[in-house]
Design an enzyme around this catalytic site. Sequence first.
Site, PDB file in Angstrom:
ATOM      1  N   ARG A   1      -5.208  10.224   4.229  1.00 49.52           N
ATOM      2  CA  ARG A   1      -4.210  11.273   4.409  1.00 49.52           C
ATOM      3  C   ARG A   1      -3.159  11.284   3.311  1.00 49.52           C
ATOM      4  NH1 ARG A   1      -3.303  12.984   8.461  1.00 49.52           N
ATOM      5  NH2 ARG A   1      -1.095  13.308   8.001  1.00 49.52           N
TER       6      ARG A   1
ATOM      7  N   ARG B   1      -8.483  -0.900   4.843  1.00 47.14           N
ATOM      8  CA  ARG B   1      -7.688   0.167   4.239  1.00 47.14           C
ATOM      9  C   ARG B   1      -6.321  -0.326   3.820  1.00 47.14           C
ATOM     10  NH1 ARG B   1      -6.860   5.183   7.630  1.00 47.14           N
ATOM     11  NH2 ARG B   1      -5.616   5.518   5.771  1.00 47.14           N
TER      12      ARG B   1
ATOM     13  N   ILE C   1       7.735   7.049  16.969  1.00 41.94           N
ATOM     14  CA  ILE C   1       7.359   7.799  15.758  1.00 41.94           C
ATOM     15  C   ILE C   1       6.053   8.569  15.944  1.00 41.94           C
ATOM     16  CG2 ILE C   1       6.845   7.612  13.273  1.00 41.94           C
ATOM     17  CD1 ILE C   1       9.683   6.753  13.834  1.00 41.94           C
TER      18      ILE C   1
ATOM     19  N   LYS D   1       0.853  -1.205   0.000  1.00 43.27           N
ATOM     20  CA  LYS D   1       0.000   0.000   0.000  1.00 43.27           C
ATOM     21  C   LYS D   1       0.883   1.248   0.000  1.00 43.27           C
ATOM     22  CE  LYS D   1      -1.793   1.515   4.032  1.00 43.27           C
ATOM     23  NZ  LYS D   1      -1.463   2.922   4.318  1.00 43.27           N
ATOM     24  N   ASN D   2       1.904   1.266   0.866  1.00 41.95           N
ATOM     25  CA  ASN D   2       2.691   2.492   1.061  1.00 41.95           C
ATOM     26  C   ASN D   2       3.717   2.728  -0.033  1.00 41.95           C
ATOM     27  OD1 ASN D   2       1.114   2.932   3.244  1.00 41.95           O
ATOM     28  ND2 ASN D   2       2.680   2.426   4.762  1.00 41.95           N
TER      29      ASN D   2
ATOM     30  N   ARG E   1      -0.130  14.146  12.870  1.00 41.68           N
ATOM     31  CA  ARG E   1       0.333  13.896  11.486  1.00 41.68           C
ATOM     32  C   ARG E   1       0.436  15.214  10.694  1.00 41.68           C
ATOM     33  NH1 ARG E   1      -1.204   8.513  10.224  1.00 41.68           N
ATOM     34  NH2 ARG E   1       0.263   8.609   8.500  1.00 41.68           N
ATOM     35  N   PRO E   2       1.157  16.213  11.194  1.00 40.01           N
ATOM     36  CA  PRO E   2       1.278  17.472  10.432  1.00 40.01           C
ATOM     37  C   PRO E   2       2.020  17.263   9.110  1.00 40.01           C
ATOM     38  CG  PRO E   2       2.789  17.465  12.293  1.00 40.01           C
ATOM     39  CD  PRO E   2       1.958  16.225  12.422  1.00 40.01           C
ATOM     40  N   VAL E   3       1.892  18.223   8.213  1.00 43.84           N
ATOM     41  CA  VAL E   3       2.590  18.151   6.916  1.00 43.84           C
ATOM     42  C   VAL E   3       3.478  19.382   6.725  1.00 43.84           C
ATOM     43  CG1 VAL E   3       0.926  16.639   5.775  1.00 43.84           C
ATOM     44  CG2 VAL E   3       0.546  19.122   5.767  1.00 43.84           C
TER      45      VAL E   3
ATOM     46  N   GLN F   1       6.620  19.751   7.012  1.00 44.71           N
ATOM     47  CA  GLN F   1       7.863  19.517   6.257  1.00 44.71           C
ATOM     48  C   GLN F   1       7.611  19.499   4.748  1.00 44.71           C
ATOM     49  OE1 GLN F   1      10.933  19.300   7.980  1.00 44.71           O
ATOM     50  NE2 GLN F   1       9.501  20.044   9.531  1.00 44.71           N
TER      51      GLN F   1
ATOM     52  N   CYS G   1      -5.274  12.096  12.613  1.00 41.01           N
ATOM     53  CA  CYS G   1      -5.859  10.762  12.487  1.00 41.01           C
ATOM     54  C   CYS G   1      -5.691  10.090  13.843  1.00 41.01           C
ATOM     55  CB  CYS G   1      -5.186   9.979  11.364  1.00 41.01           C
ATOM     56  SG  CYS G   1      -3.747   9.077  11.868  1.00 41.01           S
TER      57      CYS G   1
ATOM     58  N   ASP H   1       4.985   0.366  11.871  1.00 40.40           N
ATOM     59  CA  ASP H   1       3.783  -0.329  11.384  1.00 40.40           C
ATOM     60  C   ASP H   1       3.732  -1.785  11.822  1.00 40.40           C
ATOM     61  OD1 ASP H   1       3.506   1.434   8.197  1.00 40.40           O
ATOM     62  OD2 ASP H   1       3.096   2.008  10.267  1.00 40.40           O
TER      63      ASP H   1
HETATM   64  C1  EPZ Z   1       4.094   6.909   6.399  1.00 42.43           C
HETATM   65  O1  EPZ Z   1       3.284   7.874   7.020  1.00 42.43           O
HETATM   66  C2  EPZ Z   1       3.227   5.675   6.243  1.00 42.43           C
HETATM   67  N1  EPZ Z   1       2.090   5.989   5.369  1.00 42.43           N
HETATM   68  C3  EPZ Z   1       2.742   5.217   7.620  1.00 42.43           C
HETATM   69  O2  EPZ Z   1       1.983   4.035   7.443  1.00 42.43           O
HETATM   70  C4  EPZ Z   1       3.963   4.898   8.482  1.00 42.43           C
HETATM   71  O3  EPZ Z   1       3.536   4.525   9.758  1.00 42.43           O
HETATM   72  C5  EPZ Z   1       4.858   6.148   8.563  1.00 42.43           C
HETATM   73  O4  EPZ Z   1       5.220   6.581   7.234  1.00 42.43           O
HETATM   74  C6  EPZ Z   1       6.142   5.885   9.345  1.00 42.43           C
HETATM   75  O5  EPZ Z   1       6.863   4.857   8.728  1.00 42.43           O
HETATM   76  C7  EPZ Z   1       2.298   6.025   4.025  1.00 42.43           C
HETATM   77  O6  EPZ Z   1       3.401   5.823   3.543  1.00 42.43           O
HETATM   78  C8  EPZ Z   1       1.094   6.323   3.177  1.00 42.43           C
HETATM   79  P1  EPZ Z   1       6.009  10.303   8.525  1.00 42.43           P
HETATM   80  P2  EPZ Z   1       3.785   9.413   7.058  1.00 42.43           P
HETATM   81  O7  EPZ Z   1       5.829  11.563   7.750  1.00 42.43           O
HETATM   82  O8  EPZ Z   1       4.644   9.708   5.890  1.00 42.43           O
HETATM   83  C9  EPZ Z   1       6.099  13.654  11.883  1.00 42.43           C
HETATM   84  C10 EPZ Z   1       0.115   2.672   7.687  1.00 42.43           C
HETATM   85  O9  EPZ Z   1      -0.391   2.109   8.633  1.00 42.43           O
HETATM   86  N2  EPZ Z   1       5.950  14.614  10.778  1.00 42.43           N
HETATM   87  O10 EPZ Z   1       7.173   9.436   8.217  1.00 42.43           O
HETATM   88  O11 EPZ Z   1       2.588  10.263   7.296  1.00 42.43           O
HETATM   89  C11 EPZ Z   1       4.883  12.754  12.046  1.00 42.43           C
HETATM   90  O12 EPZ Z   1       3.911  13.379  12.857  1.00 42.43           O
HETATM   91  C12 EPZ Z   1       0.596   4.092   7.816  1.00 42.43           C
HETATM   92  O13 EPZ Z   1       0.278   2.172   6.549  1.00 42.43           O
HETATM   93  C13 EPZ Z   1       5.906  15.973  11.050  1.00 42.43           C
HETATM   94  O14 EPZ Z   1       5.967  16.384  12.210  1.00 42.43           O
HETATM   95  O15 EPZ Z   1       4.684   9.420   8.361  1.00 42.43           O
HETATM   96  C14 EPZ Z   1       5.482  11.529  12.703  1.00 42.43           C
HETATM   97  O16 EPZ Z   1       5.597  11.750  14.088  1.00 42.43           O
HETATM   98  C15 EPZ Z   1       0.354   4.593   9.220  1.00 42.43           C
HETATM   99  N3  EPZ Z   1       5.784  16.853  10.013  1.00 42.43           N
HETATM  100  C16 EPZ Z   1       6.877  11.438  12.091  1.00 42.43           C
HETATM  101  O17 EPZ Z   1       7.157  12.749  11.570  1.00 42.43           O
HETATM  102  C17 EPZ Z   1       5.719  16.440   8.709  1.00 42.43           C
HETATM  103  O18 EPZ Z   1       5.621  17.290   7.788  1.00 42.43           O
HETATM  104  C18 EPZ Z   1       7.018  10.436  10.952  1.00 42.43           C
HETATM  105  O19 EPZ Z   1       5.935  10.649  10.070  1.00 42.43           O
HETATM  106  C19 EPZ Z   1       5.764  15.054   8.448  1.00 42.43           C
HETATM  107  C20 EPZ Z   1       5.888  14.164   9.500  1.00 42.43           C
END
Ligand code: EPZ
Length: 417
Positions: A92, A396, A326, A22-23, A121-123, A125, A116, A304
């Site tokens: 998301r 999902r 994380i 999926k990812n 889960r901010p964006v 970055q 969520c 995960d």
């Molecule tokens: C990806 O989510 C995966 N989803 C998640 O899988 C996975 O758990 C996660 O990476 C960690 O490996 C997809 O790939 C679609 P991050 P993502 O940005 O990219 C913080 C599943 O079950 N952060 O690596 O959203 C964030 O809050 C899902 O399949 C910021 O603060 O995760 C977290 O604490 C769940 N600002 C950490 O970084 C940002 O702009 C890592 O998040 C981005 C992230």
Amino acid sequence: MQILKIQGGRRLVGQVKASGAKNAALPILAASLLTADDLVLHNVPDLTDVRTMLKLLEGMGVTVKRDGETVVLNAGRVVSTVAPYELVKTMRASILTLCPLVARFGHAEVSLPGGCAIGARPVDQHIKGLRLLGADVIIEHGYVKAKADRLEGAHLFTDMVTVTGTENLLMAAVLAKGTTVIENAAREPEVVDLIECLNAMGAKISGAGTSVLTIEGVDRLHGAEHSVIADRIEVGSFLIAGAMTQGDVLVTHCVPKQMEPILDKLREAGAQLDVGDDWIRVRMTGRPKSVNIRTAPHPGFPTDMQAQFMTLNCVAQGTGHVTETIFENRFMHVPELMRLGAQITIEGSTAIVTGVEGLTGAKIMATDLRASASLVIAALAAQGESTVDRIYHLDRGYESMESKLKALGAEITRENQ
Ligand code: EPZ
């Protein structure tokens, strides 16, 4: 609302084929926006999140043709660069359309995903990097509104390792003018898979699998054919299910070399593993041994798989410490596991799991995607009947999980409540 009804206590024995990840599929589907040519993708799993991404892309004017596990996309006639809240709030990863849209069309309006179950889960970055690449980005009425005549290469650092952040910025940089470097980049196999697909489309990205990615911008990308990698988290979930039920499970069409952190912990727990190039066999006799888990970005232990290993610890000999580094709220499966008889206490970001002889069936409720898999696995090992509610979370991220488990001997049925 649908539920899963499970009669636990049966050994899982047999062979199961891993689905596409999926990812990896989600960012690669978004990458179709970067070219006017056909993008032909194989091994695309049929999951709720994938269907949502395809619906989102079709809403923009991308043509989508699915034939079994193959999907052909064409973004030659995109009519809208808006990702509406109604779809983004259900998935998301829709944020992954932001950068390809700006890179190719010079503008995008993508709804902020919102929080969520597992965290805020901010964006930030994604937005910080896009601004550094020269886009004007504002947040207005819950939407990220970005525009740029042409993105310019830049030297980017992400404040933390972010998987979709790295993926989004990669898709901005491939069509930017000049060179972009992304430091502190995510090294997950799904990021590497996206890079391989983008390079097949004519991008010039180096450093895949390392924390420093270098992207030489090009004027356009062309079509390509790509096969999505196997889902290492689905594979890990089936291996845990096999181990917990004292079973003998062979998982095929997977990539063991991407799963070392998971396989290492399974061996430490006492599982017997036989590993080939694209298959893994797990056997377990007797109770597992407790293991300590600390999640981290790849090549650390994947968050995960945290819930699934917590489930294994519930019936292990000893006490296991599970630390989630994380996400800030990824222990929602704990109270549900305790309904099955697990002994768990939480101290900050660590769950202390004291193994018990066995679990007993109960009514439980899924709360997020990976937690729901851990609850199904726990119910398979528990004595007696369990029902798992809110299994839309499971759908999902797992392709027809109950039919795969049934083929392994599980007594599991999906029922309408
Ligand atoms: C990806 O989510 C995966 N989803 C998640 O899988 C996975 O758990 C996660 O990476 C960690 O490996 C997809 O790939 C679609 P991050 P993502 O940005 O990219 C913080 C599943 O079950 N952060 O690596 O959203 C964030 O809050 C899902 O399949 C910021 O603060 O995760 C977290 O604490 C769940 N600002 C950490 O970084 C940002 O702009 C890592 O998040 C981005 C992230």
